[in-house]
Write a protein that holds these residues in place. Structure first.
Motif, short mmCIF file in Angstrom:
data_model
loop_
_atom_site.label_atom_id
_atom_site.label_comp_id
_atom_site.label_asym_id
_atom_site.label_seq_id
_atom_site.Cartn_x
_atom_site.Cartn_y
_atom_site.Cartn_z
N LEU A 21 8.66 3.21 3.98
CA LEU A 21 9.92 2.57 3.58
C LEU A 21 10.82 3.54 2.82
CD1 LEU A 21 8.59 -0.94 2.53
CD2 LEU A 21 10.07 -0.42 4.49
N LYS A 22 10.22 4.34 1.96
CA LYS A 22 10.98 5.33 1.19
C LYS A 22 11.63 6.34 2.13
CE LYS A 22 12.07 7.59 -2.68
NZ LYS A 22 13.49 7.86 -2.61
N ALA A 23 10.89 6.81 3.12
CA ALA A 23 11.45 7.77 4.08
C ALA A 23 12.60 7.14 4.88
CB ALA A 23 10.35 8.26 5.02
N LEU A 24 12.44 5.90 5.28
CA LEU A 24 13.51 5.21 6.00
C LEU A 24 14.74 5.03 5.11
CD1 LEU A 24 11.34 2.56 7.86
CD2 LEU A 24 12.68 4.40 8.93
N ALA A 25 14.51 4.64 3.85
CA ALA A 25 15.63 4.46 2.91
C ALA A 25 16.34 5.79 2.68
CB ALA A 25 15.11 3.90 1.59
N ASP A 81 0.84 -1.19 0.00
CA ASP A 81 0.00 0.00 0.00
C ASP A 81 0.88 1.26 0.00
OD1 ASP A 81 0.26 1.04 2.92
OD2 ASP A 81 -0.17 -1.10 3.13
N ASP A 82 0.28 2.37 -0.38
CA ASP A 82 1.02 3.64 -0.51
C ASP A 82 1.64 4.08 0.81
OD1 ASP A 82 0.27 3.69 -3.15
OD2 ASP A 82 -1.31 5.19 -2.88
N THR A 83 0.94 3.87 1.91
CA THR A 83 1.46 4.30 3.21
C THR A 83 2.73 3.53 3.56
OG1 THR A 83 -0.78 4.83 3.96
CG2 THR A 83 0.89 4.54 5.66
N THR A 84 2.71 2.24 3.36
CA THR A 84 3.90 1.42 3.64
C THR A 84 5.04 1.82 2.72
OG1 THR A 84 2.53 -0.41 4.41
CG2 THR A 84 4.79 -0.94 3.78
N ARG A 85 4.74 2.02 1.44
CA ARG A 85 5.77 2.45 0.49
C ARG A 85 6.40 3.76 0.93
NH1 ARG A 85 3.29 4.69 -4.20
NH2 ARG A 85 3.28 6.45 -2.79
N ASP A 86 5.57 4.71 1.35
CA ASP A 86 6.07 6.02 1.78
C ASP A 86 6.94 5.89 3.04
OD1 ASP A 86 4.68 7.08 -0.36
OD2 ASP A 86 3.04 7.88 0.88
#
Length: 82
Positions: free
Chosen positions: A16-20, A9-14
């Motif tokens: 993970l992206k912020a953590l990366a 989902d978009d929330t999880t992707r966001d």
């Protein structure tokens, strides 16, 4: 190695992206690092369980002390030079 995609989902992707981004890594490299860390955690959990089982057996700690001189003194118990 071939790349593939995973649907999240978009929330999880966001998240993970912020953590990366915070780690200065691409999403691909960040997820590879997370997978390695999780594998390491699993190995440590297994080793901890085995260690607890072994030291729970009667006489094991006494045998360790006899063979290796016991556990080292804690840092606060170590003698200091005057």
């Amino acid at each position: 190695m071939a790349d593939t995609s995973v649907k999240i989902d978009d929330t999880t992707r966001d998240r993970l992206k912020a953590l990366a981004d915070g780690a200065g890594l691409s999403m691909k490299d960040y997820l590879a690092r997370v997978a390695e860390e999780k594998e390491h955690e699993k190995l440590l959990d297994t080793a901890t369980a085995v260690f607890r089982r072994v030291i729970g057996e009667p006489g094991i700690l006494d045998r360790f002390d006899a063979d290796f001189g016991g556990l080292p003194l804690a840092a606060h118990e170590t003698p200091r030079a005057a």
